[in-house]
Design a protein around this motif. Structure first.
Motif, PDB file in Angstrom:
ATOM      1  N   LYS A 174       1.346  -1.559  -0.216  1.00  0.00           N
ATOM      2  CA  LYS A 174      -0.708  -0.075  -0.177  1.00  0.00           C
ATOM      3  C   LYS A 174       0.852   1.190   0.157  1.00  0.00           C
ATOM      4  N   LYS A 175       1.789   0.958   1.315  1.00  0.00           N
ATOM      5  CA  LYS A 175       2.690   2.557   0.582  1.00  0.00           C
ATOM      6  C   LYS A 175       3.179   2.553  -0.705  1.00  0.00           C
ATOM      7  N   ILE A 176       4.571   1.439  -1.211  1.00  0.00           N
ATOM      8  CA  ILE A 176       4.360   1.411  -2.484  1.00  0.00           C
ATOM      9  C   ILE A 176       3.608   2.229  -3.407  1.00  0.00           C
ATOM     10  N   ARG A 177       2.511   1.429  -3.436  1.00  0.00           N
ATOM     11  CA  ARG A 177       1.446   2.676  -4.418  1.00  0.00           C
ATOM     12  C   ARG A 177       1.392   4.307  -3.767  1.00  0.00           C
ATOM     13  N   GLU A 178       0.936   4.812  -2.540  1.00  0.00           N
ATOM     14  CA  GLU A 178       1.638   5.767  -2.404  1.00  0.00           C
ATOM     15  C   GLU A 178       2.788   6.675  -2.763  1.00  0.00           C
TER      16      GLU A 178
END
Ligand SMILES: [Zn+2]
Length: 179
Positions: free
Chosen positions: A130-134
């Motif tokens: 999720k963090k990578i996507r953000e």
């Protein structure tokens, strides 16, 4: 099998702790987790860098917390799927006595409550993704990007292929052409 991975961004503290008995003494070990950043990939694999508590890196393990069939679906070789779900030394790590003891220590740690630990990995992987996507893959830096080989580097790779690498390539070629 190349897996693009990077340190989990949330929590740089190691969360895996176990000990192994070697030569009459006990080694206190801890592990950092690394996950794949490729957003088109659904490998669900963790790489675990193991070191002595407060000490330097000893070895690296690979583990897949999902069921065996998940990894087969990702097109990994069957023998890799088998070793991933058990936990194994990462490919370049030598099978020394110490490394084997470390692997056994990790597998023991896992067995103590496998269901809970598998959920822990799944949760951390999800959070990481999720963090990578953000943030966006590109912001993470060169370390995480796929390495592009120059012609000379490619020649070196080809010169160093082993019999088993070639067998893997033939198997992979067979899989691709069957589709
Ligand atoms: Zn992946």
């Amino acid at each position: 099998m190349e897996i693009r991975s990077i340190h989990t961004l949330d929590d740089v503290r190691p969360f895996i702790n176990f000990e192994v008995n070697v030569g009459g003494g006990t080694l206190q070990l801890e592990g950092h987790e690394y996950y794949c950043i490729d957003q088109s990939c659904n490998c669900a694999i963790v790489n675990i860098m193991v070191h002595e508590v407060g000490g330097s890196r000893l070895t690296q393990l690979i583990y897949g917390w999902r069921p065996y069939k998940h990894y087969v679906k990702q097109n990994f070789f069957k023998r890799d799927c088998e070793s991933m779900v058990r936990g194994d030394l990462s490919l370049p790590e030598p099978k020394t006595h110490l490394n084997k003891m470390i692997l056994a220590g990790f597998q023991n740690w896992l067995r103590q409550n496998k269901k809970e630990k598998d959920e822990l990995f799944a949760g951390r992987y999800k959070k990481f993704r999720k963090k990578i996507r953000e943030i966006g893959e590109d912001e993470i830096g060169g370390f995480a990007r796929t390495k592009v080989l120059s012609d000379n580097e490619m020649i070196e790779v080809l010169k160093n292929l082993t019999q088993s690498d070639i067998a893997d390539m033939i198997e992979l070629y067979g899989k691709i052409t069957k589709k």
